[in-house]
Write an enzyme that holds these catalytic residues in place. Structure first.
Site, PDB file in Angstrom:
ATOM      1  N   THR A  46       0.872  -1.176   0.000  1.00  0.00           N
ATOM      2  CA  THR A  46       0.000   0.000   0.000  1.00  0.00           C
ATOM      3  C   THR A  46       0.907   1.223   0.000  1.00  0.00           C
ATOM      4  OG1 THR A  46      -1.654  -1.174   1.292  1.00  0.00           O
ATOM      5  CG2 THR A  46      -1.845   1.216   1.207  1.00  0.00           C
ATOM      6  N   LYS A  92      -1.693   5.018   8.667  1.00  0.00           N
ATOM      7  CA  LYS A  92      -0.910   5.097   7.420  1.00  0.00           C
ATOM      8  C   LYS A  92      -1.837   5.329   6.217  1.00  0.00           C
ATOM      9  CE  LYS A  92       1.552   2.293   4.079  1.00  0.00           C
ATOM     10  NZ  LYS A  92       2.110   1.012   3.677  1.00  0.00           N
ATOM     11  N   LYS A 130      -7.840   1.499  -3.040  1.00  0.00           N
ATOM     12  CA  LYS A 130      -7.493   1.080  -1.679  1.00  0.00           C
ATOM     13  C   LYS A 130      -7.640   2.241  -0.689  1.00  0.00           C
ATOM     14  CE  LYS A 130      -5.152  -1.122   1.663  1.00  0.00           C
ATOM     15  NZ  LYS A 130      -5.553  -2.345   2.300  1.00  0.00           N
TER      16      LYS A 130
HETATM   17  P1  NAD Z   1       6.023  -5.678   7.230  1.00  0.00           P
HETATM   18  O1  NAD Z   1       6.688  -4.502   7.813  1.00  0.00           O
HETATM   19  O2  NAD Z   1       5.737  -6.868   8.084  1.00  0.00           O
HETATM   20  O3  NAD Z   1       6.833  -6.198   5.935  1.00  0.00           O
HETATM   21  C1  NAD Z   1       7.582  -5.384   5.075  1.00  0.00           C
HETATM   22  C2  NAD Z   1       8.872  -6.120   4.773  1.00  0.00           C
HETATM   23  O4  NAD Z   1       9.629  -5.356   3.826  1.00  0.00           O
HETATM   24  C3  NAD Z   1       9.756  -6.309   6.006  1.00  0.00           C
HETATM   25  O5  NAD Z   1      10.042  -7.687   6.199  1.00  0.00           O
HETATM   26  C4  NAD Z   1      11.013  -5.495   5.688  1.00  0.00           C
HETATM   27  O6  NAD Z   1      12.208  -6.050   6.214  1.00  0.00           O
HETATM   28  C5  NAD Z   1      10.993  -5.523   4.174  1.00  0.00           C
HETATM   29  N1  NAD Z   1      11.789  -4.442   3.567  1.00  0.00           N
HETATM   30  C6  NAD Z   1      11.863  -3.139   3.947  1.00  0.00           C
HETATM   31  N2  NAD Z   1      12.712  -2.472   3.160  1.00  0.00           N
HETATM   32  C7  NAD Z   1      13.212  -3.371   2.262  1.00  0.00           C
HETATM   33  C8  NAD Z   1      14.144  -3.291   1.207  1.00  0.00           C
HETATM   34  N3  NAD Z   1      14.726  -2.133   0.908  1.00  0.00           N
HETATM   35  N4  NAD Z   1      14.423  -4.404   0.512  1.00  0.00           N
HETATM   36  C9  NAD Z   1      13.818  -5.587   0.814  1.00  0.00           C
HETATM   37  N5  NAD Z   1      12.934  -5.739   1.815  1.00  0.00           N
HETATM   38  C10 NAD Z   1      12.621  -4.634   2.529  1.00  0.00           C
HETATM   39  O7  NAD Z   1       4.648  -5.136   6.604  1.00  0.00           O
HETATM   40  P2  NAD Z   1       3.376  -5.992   6.158  1.00  0.00           P
HETATM   41  O8  NAD Z   1       2.375  -6.014   7.271  1.00  0.00           O
HETATM   42  O9  NAD Z   1       3.811  -7.263   5.518  1.00  0.00           O
HETATM   43  O10 NAD Z   1       2.761  -5.000   5.062  1.00  0.00           O
HETATM   44  C11 NAD Z   1       3.342  -4.876   3.770  1.00  0.00           C
HETATM   45  C12 NAD Z   1       2.501  -3.909   2.950  1.00  0.00           C
HETATM   46  O11 NAD Z   1       1.161  -4.394   2.867  1.00  0.00           O
HETATM   47  C13 NAD Z   1       2.409  -2.512   3.543  1.00  0.00           C
HETATM   48  O12 NAD Z   1       2.476  -1.584   2.495  1.00  0.00           O
HETATM   49  C14 NAD Z   1       1.069  -2.502   4.249  1.00  0.00           C
HETATM   50  O13 NAD Z   1       0.502  -1.209   4.325  1.00  0.00           O
HETATM   51  C15 NAD Z   1       0.260  -3.403   3.334  1.00  0.00           C
HETATM   52  N6  NAD Z   1      -0.874  -4.078   3.994  1.00  0.00           N
HETATM   53  C16 NAD Z   1      -0.705  -4.666   5.218  1.00  0.00           C
HETATM   54  C17 NAD Z   1      -1.790  -5.307   5.811  1.00  0.00           C
HETATM   55  C18 NAD Z   1      -1.638  -5.970   7.167  1.00  0.00           C
HETATM   56  O14 NAD Z   1      -2.671  -6.328   7.767  1.00  0.00           O
HETATM   57  N7  NAD Z   1      -0.438  -6.185   7.668  1.00  0.00           N
HETATM   58  C19 NAD Z   1      -3.033  -5.354   5.159  1.00  0.00           C
HETATM   59  C20 NAD Z   1      -3.153  -4.785   3.893  1.00  0.00           C
HETATM   60  C21 NAD Z   1      -2.057  -4.138   3.324  1.00  0.00           C
END
Ligand code: NAD
Length: 294
Positions: free
Chosen positions: A90, A240, A165
């Site tokens: 997102t 966010k 979204k």
């Molecule tokens: P998270 O923080 O658990 O995962 C993000 C991952 O990206 C982490 O493991 C981090 O180490 C990795 N990362 C960061 N910078 C990086 C880089 N430069 N290179 C490689 N890896 C890198 O977050 P999440 O909960 O998995 O969410 C991911 C996305 O999905 C977000 O944009 C969030 O808004 C969206 N989202 C999350 C949910 C939820 O319920 N968690 C629901 C819908 C959408």
């Protein structure tokens, strides 16, 4: 199904189970995460170029637009022409469009495809994808959406998935607040919460927040309220998404007063009222504990 070679970048709470589901369906995955996280059935590699070189498809699942732009710039330099980049993070609409343009310049197909359904949906393969990009790019991504999710809507051109979204979540944030403040008012008027639910859930005040995710414990279907407000969907993730919708509204000069107020309330809740790490429906105990002048 043809087995594809997929590079997967960002194996966090959402990315790891999504990648595992693609591997379980028979695709060949190489993954990279800066934190060294891994996923079942997926080969971890040490860099973005290693993850994406020769891949048919690259999927990113990252925290925000700044990180996406950095990762995409490097990935696009190492992807083959004709491959497809699917970003499921997102992020702001501008970053999504910027990445799509950079991909197009290199003859790489691109889809912005944020999801709803949370960690449970990612694990169960029941996410909903909202996609933006060309018809050709969407058609390439669709079979993968089918594995990771239960529904995919092609919303329009680049950025349209992110637009859908943040509009959806702006409605959700404002509606949850309205539902919570109404419960708190009903409490003070001496109306039982169960009666409030029975009426509103079948009257014109009904909504997903009331009917499917009721913020009052012990009322309506089981929800995070019944589990001490453990997320679910954490208040900081709602914050966010409300920030992204206000950022977009400013850019296109859209008047969004309810979204702006919802952003303010969730910001205060997360930053000053111990809301971080609580479900976004924990706005109900917050309102219930306050008076008009607090
Ligand atoms: P998270 O923080 O658990 O995962 C993000 C991952 O990206 C982490 O493991 C981090 O180490 C990795 N990362 C960061 N910078 C990086 C880089 N430069 N290179 C490689 N890896 C890198 O977050 P999440 O909960 O998995 O969410 C991911 C996305 O999905 C977000 O944009 C969030 O808004 C969206 N989202 C999350 C949910 C939820 O319920 N968690 C629901 C819908 C959408």
């Amino acid at each position: 199904m043809t087995a594809l070679t997929i590079g997967f970048i960002g194996l966090g709470n959402m990315g790891a189970p999504m990648a595992a589901n693609l591997a379980a369906a028979g695709h060949s995955l190489r993954s990279y995460d800066v934190a060294g996280t891994a996923a079942t059935g997926v080969t971890s590699v040490g860099s973005i170029p290693e993850a994406v070189e020769g891949a048919d498809v690259v999927i990113t699942m990252l925290p925000n637009g700044t990180i996406l732009r950095e990762v995409a710039a490097l990935a696009l330099d190492h992807m083959r022409a004709g491959a497809t980049l699917i970003d499921c993070s997102t992020v702001d609409v501008e970053s999504a469009r910027n990445v799509a343009q950079a991909a197009t310049d290199k003859n790489i197909l691109c889809v912005d495809a944020p999801v709803s359904g949370g960690i449970g949906g990612a694990a169960a393969g029941t996410l909903t994808f909202m996609a933006g990009g060309t018809a050709e790019a969407f058609a390439t991504a669709a079979p993968l959406f089918e594995i990771m999710g239960q529904k995919a809507v092609h919303c329009g051109d680049a950025g349209a998935g992110q637009a859908a979204k943040i509009c959806n979540n702006m409605i959700l944030g404002a509606t949850m607040i309205a539902t919570c403040e109404a419960f708190a008012l009903a409490d003070k008027l001496g109306l039982e919460r169960q009666k409030m639910f029975d009426v509103v859930s079948t009257s014109s005040g009904y909504s997903w927040s009331m009917n499917a995710y009721c913020p009052a414990p012990g009322v309506g279907p089981t929800s995070p309220a019944d589990n001490g407000y453990t997320p679910g969907f954490a208040a900081e993730l709602m914050l966010k998404d409300l920030g992204l919708s206000q950022q977009a509204a400013e850019l296109v000069d859209a008047d969004t007063p309810m979204g702006a107020r919802a952003l303010e309330l969730y910001r205060t809740f997360v930053e000053d009222e111990n809301g971080r790490g609580r479900d976004f429906s924990a706005m109900l105990p917050r309102f219930a504990a306050r008076g008009r002048d607090d």
